[in-house]
Design an enzyme around this catalytic site. Structure first.
Site, mmCIF file in Angstrom:
data_model
loop_
_atom_site.group_PDB
_atom_site.id
_atom_site.type_symbol
_atom_site.label_atom_id
_atom_site.label_comp_id
_atom_site.label_asym_id
_atom_site.label_seq_id
_atom_site.Cartn_x
_atom_site.Cartn_y
_atom_site.Cartn_z
ATOM 1 N N THR A 100 -88.687 -69.806 -46.059
ATOM 2 C CA THR A 100 -88.532 -68.723 -44.788
ATOM 3 C C THR A 100 -89.806 -68.017 -44.729
ATOM 4 O O THR A 100 -90.395 -67.736 -45.888
ATOM 5 C CB THR A 100 -87.384 -68.078 -45.065
ATOM 6 O OG1 THR A 100 -87.487 -67.024 -44.127
ATOM 7 C CG2 THR A 100 -87.074 -67.344 -46.322
ATOM 8 N N ASP A 101 -89.966 -67.413 -43.463
ATOM 9 C CA ASP A 101 -91.095 -66.585 -43.436
ATOM 10 C C ASP A 101 -90.670 -65.029 -44.067
ATOM 11 O O ASP A 101 -91.636 -64.398 -43.765
ATOM 12 C CB ASP A 101 -91.365 -66.350 -41.830
ATOM 13 C CG ASP A 101 -90.351 -65.809 -40.916
ATOM 14 O OD1 ASP A 101 -89.117 -65.861 -41.394
ATOM 15 O OD2 ASP A 101 -90.550 -65.794 -39.713
ATOM 16 N N GLU A 102 -89.585 -65.050 -44.177
ATOM 17 C CA GLU A 102 -89.137 -63.509 -44.793
ATOM 18 C C GLU A 102 -89.662 -63.350 -46.086
ATOM 19 O O GLU A 102 -89.539 -62.144 -46.692
ATOM 20 C CB GLU A 102 -87.535 -63.539 -44.713
ATOM 21 C CG GLU A 102 -86.883 -64.006 -43.569
ATOM 22 C CD GLU A 102 -85.418 -63.442 -43.404
ATOM 23 O OE1 GLU A 102 -84.836 -62.485 -43.883
ATOM 24 O OE2 GLU A 102 -84.571 -64.079 -42.578
ATOM 25 N N TYR A 157 -82.006 -61.691 -50.434
ATOM 26 C CA TYR A 157 -82.321 -62.979 -50.054
ATOM 27 C C TYR A 157 -83.689 -63.618 -49.936
ATOM 28 O O TYR A 157 -84.056 -64.490 -50.363
ATOM 29 C CB TYR A 157 -81.548 -63.424 -48.409
ATOM 30 C CG TYR A 157 -82.310 -64.445 -47.736
ATOM 31 C CD1 TYR A 157 -82.027 -65.810 -48.223
ATOM 32 C CD2 TYR A 157 -83.077 -64.361 -46.661
ATOM 33 C CE1 TYR A 157 -82.258 -66.955 -47.813
ATOM 34 C CE2 TYR A 157 -83.448 -65.528 -46.035
ATOM 35 C CZ TYR A 157 -83.131 -66.657 -46.273
ATOM 36 O OH TYR A 157 -83.835 -67.829 -45.843
ATOM 37 N N LYS A 199 -85.541 -66.287 -52.399
ATOM 38 C CA LYS A 199 -86.363 -67.473 -51.669
ATOM 39 C C LYS A 199 -87.761 -67.317 -52.302
ATOM 40 O O LYS A 199 -88.370 -68.302 -52.730
ATOM 41 C CB LYS A 199 -86.493 -67.468 -50.276
ATOM 42 C CG LYS A 199 -85.052 -67.844 -49.611
ATOM 43 C CD LYS A 199 -84.427 -69.084 -49.984
ATOM 44 C CE LYS A 199 -85.325 -70.136 -49.255
ATOM 45 N NZ LYS A 199 -84.577 -71.505 -49.609
HETATM 46 P P1 NAD Z 1 -76.975 -72.650 -44.424
HETATM 47 O O1 NAD Z 1 -76.450 -71.417 -45.058
HETATM 48 O O2 NAD Z 1 -76.451 -73.180 -43.002
HETATM 49 O O3 NAD Z 1 -76.708 -73.951 -45.201
HETATM 50 C C1 NAD Z 1 -76.889 -73.969 -46.584
HETATM 51 C C2 NAD Z 1 -76.408 -75.315 -47.206
HETATM 52 O O4 NAD Z 1 -76.346 -75.212 -48.401
HETATM 53 C C3 NAD Z 1 -74.661 -75.347 -46.965
HETATM 54 O O5 NAD Z 1 -74.161 -76.713 -46.686
HETATM 55 C C4 NAD Z 1 -74.139 -74.947 -48.422
HETATM 56 O O6 NAD Z 1 -72.883 -75.671 -48.611
HETATM 57 C C5 NAD Z 1 -75.349 -75.661 -49.252
HETATM 58 N N1 NAD Z 1 -75.238 -74.911 -50.698
HETATM 59 C C6 NAD Z 1 -75.320 -73.810 -50.911
HETATM 60 N N2 NAD Z 1 -75.218 -73.479 -52.270
HETATM 61 C C7 NAD Z 1 -75.486 -74.689 -52.747
HETATM 62 C C8 NAD Z 1 -75.075 -75.080 -53.993
HETATM 63 N N3 NAD Z 1 -75.214 -74.462 -55.185
HETATM 64 N N4 NAD Z 1 -75.422 -76.535 -54.425
HETATM 65 C C9 NAD Z 1 -75.582 -77.257 -53.306
HETATM 66 N N5 NAD Z 1 -75.284 -76.871 -52.007
HETATM 67 C C10 NAD Z 1 -75.204 -75.556 -51.854
HETATM 68 O O7 NAD Z 1 -78.439 -72.556 -44.165
HETATM 69 P P2 NAD Z 1 -79.618 -72.935 -43.406
HETATM 70 O O8 NAD Z 1 -79.463 -71.957 -42.209
HETATM 71 O O9 NAD Z 1 -79.311 -74.511 -42.991
HETATM 72 O O10 NAD Z 1 -80.776 -72.926 -44.269
HETATM 73 C C11 NAD Z 1 -81.392 -74.187 -44.955
HETATM 74 C C12 NAD Z 1 -82.700 -73.706 -45.678
HETATM 75 O O11 NAD Z 1 -83.540 -73.342 -44.689
HETATM 76 C C13 NAD Z 1 -82.276 -72.387 -46.645
HETATM 77 O O12 NAD Z 1 -83.118 -72.785 -47.837
HETATM 78 C C14 NAD Z 1 -82.952 -71.331 -45.879
HETATM 79 O O13 NAD Z 1 -83.381 -70.284 -46.699
HETATM 80 C C15 NAD Z 1 -83.923 -71.827 -45.094
HETATM 81 N N6 NAD Z 1 -84.510 -71.480 -43.689
HETATM 82 C C16 NAD Z 1 -83.561 -71.055 -42.911
HETATM 83 C C17 NAD Z 1 -83.823 -70.350 -41.433
HETATM 84 C C18 NAD Z 1 -82.661 -70.027 -40.761
HETATM 85 O O14 NAD Z 1 -83.048 -69.425 -39.700
HETATM 86 N N7 NAD Z 1 -81.602 -70.484 -40.565
HETATM 87 C C19 NAD Z 1 -85.136 -70.216 -41.596
HETATM 88 C C20 NAD Z 1 -86.192 -70.856 -42.341
HETATM 89 C C21 NAD Z 1 -85.692 -71.059 -43.517
HETATM 90 P P1 TYD Z 2 -79.786 -63.181 -38.601
HETATM 91 O O1 TYD Z 2 -79.518 -64.355 -37.472
HETATM 92 O O2 TYD Z 2 -78.905 -62.447 -39.520
HETATM 93 O O3 TYD Z 2 -81.445 -63.661 -39.195
HETATM 94 P P2 TYD Z 2 -82.235 -62.851 -40.201
HETATM 95 O O4 TYD Z 2 -81.916 -61.473 -40.691
HETATM 96 O O5 TYD Z 2 -82.672 -63.783 -41.080
HETATM 97 O O6 TYD Z 2 -83.728 -62.815 -39.304
HETATM 98 O O7 TYD Z 2 -80.519 -61.905 -37.699
HETATM 99 C C1 TYD Z 2 -81.483 -61.931 -36.783
HETATM 100 C C2 TYD Z 2 -81.859 -60.499 -36.254
HETATM 101 O O8 TYD Z 2 -80.603 -59.963 -35.688
HETATM 102 C C3 TYD Z 2 -82.099 -59.513 -37.350
HETATM 103 O O9 TYD Z 2 -83.035 -58.392 -36.992
HETATM 104 C C4 TYD Z 2 -80.729 -58.757 -37.480
HETATM 105 C C5 TYD Z 2 -80.213 -58.769 -36.241
HETATM 106 N N1 TYD Z 2 -78.708 -58.978 -36.119
HETATM 107 C C6 TYD Z 2 -78.246 -58.045 -35.087
HETATM 108 O O10 TYD Z 2 -78.666 -57.152 -34.735
HETATM 109 N N2 TYD Z 2 -76.687 -58.196 -35.191
HETATM 110 C C7 TYD Z 2 -75.845 -59.050 -35.669
HETATM 111 O O11 TYD Z 2 -74.929 -59.137 -35.746
HETATM 112 C C8 TYD Z 2 -76.573 -60.164 -36.540
HETATM 113 C C9 TYD Z 2 -75.880 -61.037 -37.387
HETATM 114 C C10 TYD Z 2 -77.946 -59.818 -36.631
#
Ligand code: NAD
Ligand code: TYD
Length: 367
Positions: A130-132, A155, A159
């Site tokens: 992630t960019d975080e 989180y 990561k």
């Molecule tokens: P998500 O929470 O929707 O899915 C995570 C999946 O991992 C789930 O299916 C869960 O069952 C599985 N999982 C969790 N713990 C596990 C374990 N111990 N063993 C096997 N499986 C396990 O997450 P997402 O949003 O799909 O994100 C996927 C990846 O992309 C993550 O690594 C996250 O850090 C990264 N990412 C997410 C975003 C975003 O905006 N969602 C952006 C950048 C990077």
């Molecule tokens: P989120 O979807 O949780 O992603 P991340 O924290 O990983 O960026 O949140 C996106 C942005 O929205 C973040 O600045 C937090 C804000 N947010 C709210 O204002 N209200 C909410 O209920 C949630 C879930 C997030």
């Protein structure tokens, strides 16, 4: 034919990736390993049948015996690691699972990959991050691959730790590993704890829309299918040991995203009698917005500079934010069964813990 092990393939991005790859590369064998936590959902992988092209294994990436067994049996050519705890708010409530899965789990996967892949350049380990990890930006500038790590939430820190392990396994053992750092994703199958699906569902149902702090925090949004095409590109063209930033060049303030979602749902409901009957609401849904107590340590702004992906590989997103967000709202309106099932279960307990004491927030000033 390649054999690709996809960990976390039942989650939001992982399942979109599996469905994307099934179409883009029908000849590949996809093996999904997922623990099916609250965020994993087999309904995301609908239409896929067990067979030579696809297998699902329920299991934990922390289980070295299981993971090593899968490597021995399946002899994957590529591992794409999506498995993680992914929600910042949950990491604030309980960071332990984040350390367990995001750090120890990644370590376990790396150990299994090291034993099986060694320094073979043809065997790739793609770590989805992630960019975080880069921390928070001021009003100007964007994260590049050279930006120093400065994670602020449990989180992001978990990561960042896994990214460092991946780097070390390449540097020390020659594992052909690559890390991708992507900005905020949105699209189908996103668990409704994250901003965009939460706001779409609450707005439809006429529930209050909790915006943290002053709503001025900025995220850089990328449609999930564009993230999948970027990972596909990195598998094929990425150089081992490198990191790649992936983003949509779509910075938006949270309050603007929520306002846009309200307008899109108002418009849809006005044009769709059945929808209006199912979710009756008078007036503008913007009236549901509430500014609530801020998230502790809330990062102000993220922005990704994805020049490296664009220049080296010609990768680019397929459409602009305004088009994809409309499609996303449509998907949640048309797939109510998918999220109704989720929000009727233990989700309500989470929602109460997260928002119960927060909802006394103020509405935005009129005009
Ligand atoms: P998500 O929470 O929707 O899915 C995570 C999946 O991992 C789930 O299916 C869960 O069952 C599985 N999982 C969790 N713990 C596990 C374990 N111990 N063993 C096997 N499986 C396990 O997450 P997402 O949003 O799909 O994100 C996927 C990846 O992309 C993550 O690594 C996250 O850090 C990264 N990412 C997410 C975003 C975003 O905006 N969602 C952006 C950048 C990077
Ligand atoms: P989120 O979807 O949780 O992603 P991340 O924290 O990983 O960026 O949140 C996106 C942005 O929205 C973040 O600045 C937090 C804000 N947010 C709210 O204002 N209200 C909410 O209920 C949630 C879930 C997030």
């Amino acid at each position: 034919m390649r054999r690709i092990l996809v960990t976390g393939g039942a989650g939001f991005i992982g399942s979109n990736f599996v469905l994307y790859m099934r179409k883009a590369h029908p000849e590949d064998r996809l093996i999904v390993l997922d623990r099916l936590t609250y965020a994993g959902n087999l309904a995301n992988l609908i239409g896929l049948e067990e067979g030579p092209e696809y297998s699902f294994i329920r299991g934990d990436i922390n289980d070295l015996d299981l993971v090593s067994g899968i490597f021995r049996k399946e002899e994957p050519d590529v591992v794409v690691n999506f498995a993680a705890e992914s929600h910042v708010d949950r990491s604030i409530l309980g960071p332990g699972e984040f350390v367990r899965t995001n750090i120890n789990g990644a370590f376990t996967l790396l150990e299994a990959a090291r034993a099986c892949f060694g320094a073979n350049p043809a065997k790739r380990f793609i770590h989805v991050s992630t960019d975080e990890v880069y921390g928070s930006l001021g009003p100007e500038g964007a994260f590049t691959e050279e930006t120093p790590y400065s994670p602020n939430s449990p989180y992001a820190a978990s990561k960042a730790a896994s990214d460092h392990l991946v780097r070390a396994y390449h540097h020390t053992y020659g594992l052909a590993a690559i890390t991708t750092n992507c900005s905020n994703n949105y699209g189908p199958f996103q668990f409704p704890e994250k901003l965009i699906p939460l706001m779409i569902i609450n707005a439809l149902k006429g529930k209050e829309l909790p915006v943290y702090g002053d709503g001025q925090n900025v995220r850089d949004w990328l449609y999930v299918a564009d993230h999948c095409s970027a990972i596909d590109t990195v598998i094929e063209k990425g150089r081992a040991g490198e990191t790649y930033n992936i983003g949509g060049r779509s910075e938006r303030r949270n309050i603007d995203i929520v306002g846009l979602i309200c307008s899109l749902i108002d418009e849809r409901a006005a044009a769709d009698k059945k929808l209006k009957e199912a979710y009756p609401f008078e007036g503008s849904r913007k009236g549901l917005i509430r500014f609530v107590k801020d998230r502790p340590g809330h990062d102000r702004r993220y922005a990704i500079d994805c020049t490296k992906m664009e220049k080296e590989f010609g990768w680019t997103q397929k459409a602009a934010f305004e088009e994809w967000i409309k499609k996303t709202v449509d998907w949640y309106v048309e797939n109510r069964d998918w999220w109704e099932r989720i929000i009727s279960g233990e989700y309500m307990g989470y929602y109460e813990t997260q928002y119960g004491g927060r909802m006394s927030g103020r509405a935005p000033a009129k005009g």
